[in-house]
Design an enzyme around this catalytic site. Structure first.
Site, PDB file in Angstrom:
ATOM      1  N   ARG A 199      46.909  46.285  39.490  1.00  0.00           N
ATOM      2  CA  ARG A 199      45.640  45.902  40.146  1.00  0.00           C
ATOM      3  C   ARG A 199      45.952  44.956  41.294  1.00  0.00           C
ATOM      4  O   ARG A 199      45.346  45.037  42.356  1.00  0.00           O
ATOM      5  CB  ARG A 199      44.695  45.266  39.145  1.00  0.00           C
ATOM      6  N   ASP A 242      48.569  51.996  37.669  1.00  0.00           N
ATOM      7  CA  ASP A 242      47.153  52.107  37.339  1.00  0.00           C
ATOM      8  C   ASP A 242      46.453  52.746  38.538  1.00  0.00           C
ATOM      9  O   ASP A 242      47.101  53.102  39.529  1.00  0.00           O
ATOM     10  CB  ASP A 242      46.550  50.736  36.962  1.00  0.00           C
ATOM     11  N   HIS A 268      43.775  56.610  34.061  1.00  0.00           N
ATOM     12  CA  HIS A 268      44.198  55.545  34.989  1.00  0.00           C
ATOM     13  C   HIS A 268      45.228  56.094  35.984  1.00  0.00           C
ATOM     14  O   HIS A 268      46.229  55.447  36.285  1.00  0.00           O
ATOM     15  CB  HIS A 268      44.759  54.350  34.214  1.00  0.00           C
ATOM     16  N   ASP A 305      45.040  54.800  27.314  1.00  0.00           N
ATOM     17  CA  ASP A 305      43.721  54.193  27.103  1.00  0.00           C
ATOM     18  C   ASP A 305      42.698  54.770  28.067  1.00  0.00           C
ATOM     19  O   ASP A 305      43.039  55.306  29.112  1.00  0.00           O
ATOM     20  CB  ASP A 305      43.806  52.665  27.309  1.00  0.00           C
ATOM     21  N   GLU A 306      41.436  54.653  27.670  1.00  0.00           N
ATOM     22  CA  GLU A 306      40.291  54.898  28.553  1.00  0.00           C
ATOM     23  C   GLU A 306      40.437  56.203  29.341  1.00  0.00           C
ATOM     24  O   GLU A 306      40.297  56.224  30.561  1.00  0.00           O
ATOM     25  CB  GLU A 306      40.130  53.701  29.504  1.00  0.00           C
ATOM     26  N   TRP A 330      43.940  47.009  20.879  1.00  0.00           N
ATOM     27  CA  TRP A 330      43.147  46.091  21.698  1.00  0.00           C
ATOM     28  C   TRP A 330      41.669  46.172  21.349  1.00  0.00           C
ATOM     29  O   TRP A 330      40.957  45.190  21.432  1.00  0.00           O
ATOM     30  CB  TRP A 330      43.395  46.340  23.185  1.00  0.00           C
ATOM     31  N   TYR A 374      42.933  38.473  25.512  1.00  0.00           N
ATOM     32  CA  TYR A 374      42.864  38.991  26.876  1.00  0.00           C
ATOM     33  C   TYR A 374      42.673  37.770  27.776  1.00  0.00           C
ATOM     34  O   TYR A 374      41.587  37.204  27.874  1.00  0.00           O
ATOM     35  CB  TYR A 374      41.720  39.996  27.019  1.00  0.00           C
ATOM     36  N   PHE A 375      43.741  37.380  28.428  1.00  0.00           N
ATOM     37  CA  PHE A 375      43.689  36.127  29.175  1.00  0.00           C
ATOM     38  C   PHE A 375      43.093  36.313  30.570  1.00  0.00           C
ATOM     39  O   PHE A 375      43.140  35.401  31.394  1.00  0.00           O
ATOM     40  CB  PHE A 375      45.082  35.495  29.255  1.00  0.00           C
ATOM     41  N   TRP A 424      45.295  41.201  32.700  1.00  0.00           N
ATOM     42  CA  TRP A 424      44.911  42.251  33.658  1.00  0.00           C
ATOM     43  C   TRP A 424      44.520  41.560  34.956  1.00  0.00           C
ATOM     44  O   TRP A 424      43.823  40.545  34.944  1.00  0.00           O
ATOM     45  CB  TRP A 424      43.740  43.057  33.084  1.00  0.00           C
ATOM     46  N   GLU A 439      42.753  42.469  37.808  1.00  0.00           N
ATOM     47  CA  GLU A 439      41.687  42.861  38.747  1.00  0.00           C
ATOM     48  C   GLU A 439      41.225  41.669  39.587  1.00  0.00           C
ATOM     49  O   GLU A 439      41.009  41.785  40.796  1.00  0.00           O
ATOM     50  CB  GLU A 439      40.472  43.400  37.983  1.00  0.00           C
TER      51      GLU A 439
HETATM   52  C1  ACM Z   1      43.041  48.223  28.001  1.00  0.00           C
HETATM   53  O1  ACM Z   1      42.613  47.069  28.043  1.00  0.00           O
HETATM   54  N1  ACM Z   1      42.415  49.184  28.666  1.00  0.00           N
HETATM   55  C2  ACM Z   1      44.211  48.570  27.241  1.00  0.00           C
END
Ligand code: ACM
Ligand code: ZN
Length: 727
Positions: A126, A155, A228, A294-295, A361, A385-386, A434, A436
């Protein structure tokens, strides 16, 4: 100080220890307490098979000798880390103070970790972070005796792994033209109009892997497939099911979220992945490769003749089965290459093989994965998740959403899950970052620290840890980290205002710092709390403030150095509808909706940070709700809010109607606000005259459409609503 290794396996570690000690004792010769010259002191490195594991260590400091024994090489390394932590906080960076020696007390310390997998993740897709920062991040892990670095290298917003065979992955996939500014879901999007990107060279990767290995850290690369995949498909669109649904070319995403760009499980895709993963394996010697999973948005698969044919041919049932098929094929490639496979917990849904290690997660994923017999690494989204906010204070930098204060991290005990599992099934846990909303190394460090320290202590010490003890050591740890050049958040020293609206209609608010003993200052009139007229709380226990009228409380805490910090605000409103029930109006009747109790709990969410648990969110075309005062009362004014706090813009309804009735539920229109009025302000304030009513009904028309970068269509956006204030 002379460093001696007792066995050949420790030669390399001896060189590392000598370099580390030279950094801190290079300047004038240190004197030990009894006058023995530091130059005469030796550091002895030894292996001790009687220690419980390779990571256990024994550190012995006596006047003549510092002895670092480990069950294995990692144990010796951890003994060194403890030795360095015994030095004053700023020594590790600057060397000894010019005026003289620093003295170490004699000590004998035996220690070892509670859990084997102690990791941190970093999303470099990101936002791209250069190699120098990755090395500094690894230093941070080493200092905390963490042993896994999960490197998220691809990603939708960027591809960071260099491929000789597929150069377009970095030529095209590593760069995006611009980046959304502010929250990605804001309706009035704006952009930072500069290209962003970068990728790691093979040399960078070798350097990172070697640097980590020297610090007993294994690097686990992640290339996230089959979802992703926007950046990958921007480079090689032939591995998609077909053209993008909206007809645009595949692009490296400028927004954040979950996108429909997905790899098609066709033979050329698997041939591509086989060659690509061979390149990955050649650069990463660790035993695991993470394949994401994921997702995955499966709409392209649903409309792809090849995918549908595969589902029929292999009896996969549906697209979930196809996901399982995809992951199994990729796992097969990696197993042939001699690697173990890690995937996010969604890969379980497609029935992936029992050899796959599941990184959990989502909520309950840990329990499900353990019950199904998978090896598990925990990283629950609500605890580690920091990239979530660290406090509710308005001065926190923008974050994705959520709230994970330091205490929640410290109290997280992954081992609690292992009770029902087979021994060894729970490998450990890690924190995830993450990026972003983290564009710089400083922003990463701010969000990581000190939450990373809290997690590291939980993973290392397990049930033996104590929050109050951690808090006592926190100022020294913070000084050490800052002396090493890291940015560390003060969020836990900020004041926290926690409302408690009692059933009898009275309101009180708890004021406390995020750690024990913080002195807080507050005002009840909306003025800045560092003003001279602020009241101060004690520090021994939380302060309760009784509130008998509407007010905006503001509070700040104090750092250990005495500087005010934080901008915590809470708008509390005693009002006529406090704790009165709110229902949905459906089929000409009231329908129970306990989740709507937030609308009459006596405090407003809009002056807080964006944190999704504090608002009622309606994702529907029409919202029709009824507030029941439980008897007929005279009311003058209705206020409510359509904002969701700092750092987030929201869509507004097209219209709002307000209706009222007595006990008979015969509705009478009181007011109607149109789009222009609602756009002018998200804060609605309606004069109701002096109206007698029992029921107040709100009809929100959510018929407007906004472009969604995630679905790439115009669509309805959810409405957020807070306190229905009736006076
Ligand atoms: C995730 O947070 N999509 C693994
Ligand atoms: Zn397909």
């Amino acid at each position: 100080m002379a460093v001696r290794a007792q066995t050949p396996e420790l030669q390399a570690m001896a060189a590392f220890v000598a370099r580390s000690l030279a950094l801190v004792s290079g300047a004038p010769a240190a004197k030990a307490a009894d006058g023995v010259d530091a130059a005469d002191t030796t550091a002895q490195l030894a292996l001790d098979a009687s220690l419980a594991s390779a990571e256990h260590y024994h550190l012995q400091i006596s006047p003549q000798q510092v002895r670092l024994s480990g069950g294995g090489v990692p144990g010796v390394f951890y003994a060194l880390q403890t030795l360095l932590q015994l030095l004053p906080p700023d020594v590790a960076l600057r060397g000894l103070p010019a005026q003289g020696a620093c003295t170490l007390a004699c000590a004998s310390i035996s220690d070892g970790p509670a859990l084997g997998w102690r990791g941190m993740h970093l999303d470099c897709a990101r936002h791209f972070f250069p190699r120098d920062f990755i090395l500094r991040y690894i230093d941070l892990l080493a200092l905390h005796k963490l042993n896994r670095f999960h490197w998220h290298l691809s990603d939708d917003q960027g591809w960071r792994f260099p491929s000789r065979r597929f150069p377009r992955l970095t030529e095209v996939g590593a760069w995006r033209e611009r980046t959304v500014d502010g929250h990605t879901s804001n309706p009035g999007r704006s952009y930072r109009e500069q290209p962003h990107g970068g990728y790691y060279s093979e040399d960078d990767i070798r350097a990172v892997v070697a640097y980590a290995a020297e610090r007993q850290i294994t690097v686990i690369p992640e290339l996230d497939i089959p979802g992703h995949a926007a950046a990958l498909l921007a480079a090689y669109p032939e591995y998609a099911c077909g053209p993008r649904a909206d007809g645009a070319p595949y692009q490296v995403e400028a927004h954040f979220g979950i996108f429909p760009d997905v790899l098609c499980p066709k033979e050329p895709t698997f041939a591509f992945l086989e060659q690509l993963l061979a390149e990955v394996v050649a650069l990463f010697p660790g035993d695991y490769v993470h394949i994401g999973g994921d997702e995955v948005v499966k709409t392209a698969w649903a409309g792809c003749p090849h995918c549908q044919q595969l589902i029929r041919e292999h009896g996969l049932g549906d697209e979930n089965g196809l996901h399982g098929y995809f992951v199994a094929r990729v796992a097969g490639i990696l197993e042939k290459l001699g690697k173990k496979v890690l995937g996010w917990d969604e890969v379980m849904d497609g029935g992936v093989s029992g050899d796959t290690t599941i990184m959990c997660w989502n909520s309950n994923a840990g329990e499900r994965a353990l019950a199904a017999g998978y090896p598990v690494v925990m990283c629950p989204v609500d605890r580690v998740y920091f990239d979530f906010y660290q406090s509710t204070s308005l001065d926190e930098p923008a974050a994705i959403h959520g709230l994970t204060p330091l205490r929640a991290v410290y109290d997280y005990s992954p081992a609690a899950l292992a009770a029902g599992a087979t021994a060894g099934q729970l490998l450990g846990a890690q924190g995830n970052i993450w990026s972003e909303y983290l564009a710089t190394p400083e922003a990463v460090c701010y969000t990581a620290l000190p939450r990373l320290s809290a997690l590291a202590e939980s993973l290392w010490r397990g049930e033996g840890r104590q929050w109050a003890d951690f808090c006592r050591r926190l100022p020294a740890l913070t000084r050490r980290l800052r002396a090493l050049g890291y940015t560390v958040a003060d969020s836990h020293y900020k004041a926290l205002l926690t409302p408690d609206t009692r059933r009898d209609g009275t309101l009180r608010v708890q004021l406390a710092g995020g750690v024990p003993g913080v002195r807080c200052r507050y005002t009840l009139d909306g003025a800045a709390p560092d003003a001279a007229n602020a009241s101060a709380s004690g520090t021994a226990s939380p302060t309760w403030l009784e509130i008998d009228r509407e007010c905006v409380l503001r509070a700040c805490g104090e750092t250990p150095e005495g500087a005010p910090c934080g901008d915590e605000r809470l708008h509390v409103v005693p009002h006529l509808a406090l704790h009165r029930p709110v229902y949905y109006w459906r089929d000409e009747g009231l329908q129970q909706a306990p989740e709507l109790a937030l609308l009459t709990n006596g405090w407003r969410g809009n002056e807080r940070i964006f944190h999704y648990h504090e608002w009622v969110v309606f994702d529907a075309e029409r919202v029709d709700i009824v507030l029941d005062l439980e008897r007929v009362r005279r009311v003058r004014r209705l206020r409510f809010n359509l904002e969701a706090g700092a750092h987030r813009q929201l869509a507004r309804p097209a219209a709002v109607e307000v209706l009222a009735s007595a006990a008979d539920q015969k509705w009478q229109a009181l007011a109607r606000l149109d789009a222009a009025a609602l756009d002018a302000s998200g804060a609605v304030d309606i004069d109701l005259g002096h109206c007698a009513l029992r029921y107040l009904r709100l009809r929100l028309h959510n018929s407007r459409r906004y472009y969604s970068p995630e679905t790439r269509q115009r669509q309805r956006m959810p409405l957020y609503l807070d306190e229905l204030v009736l006076t």
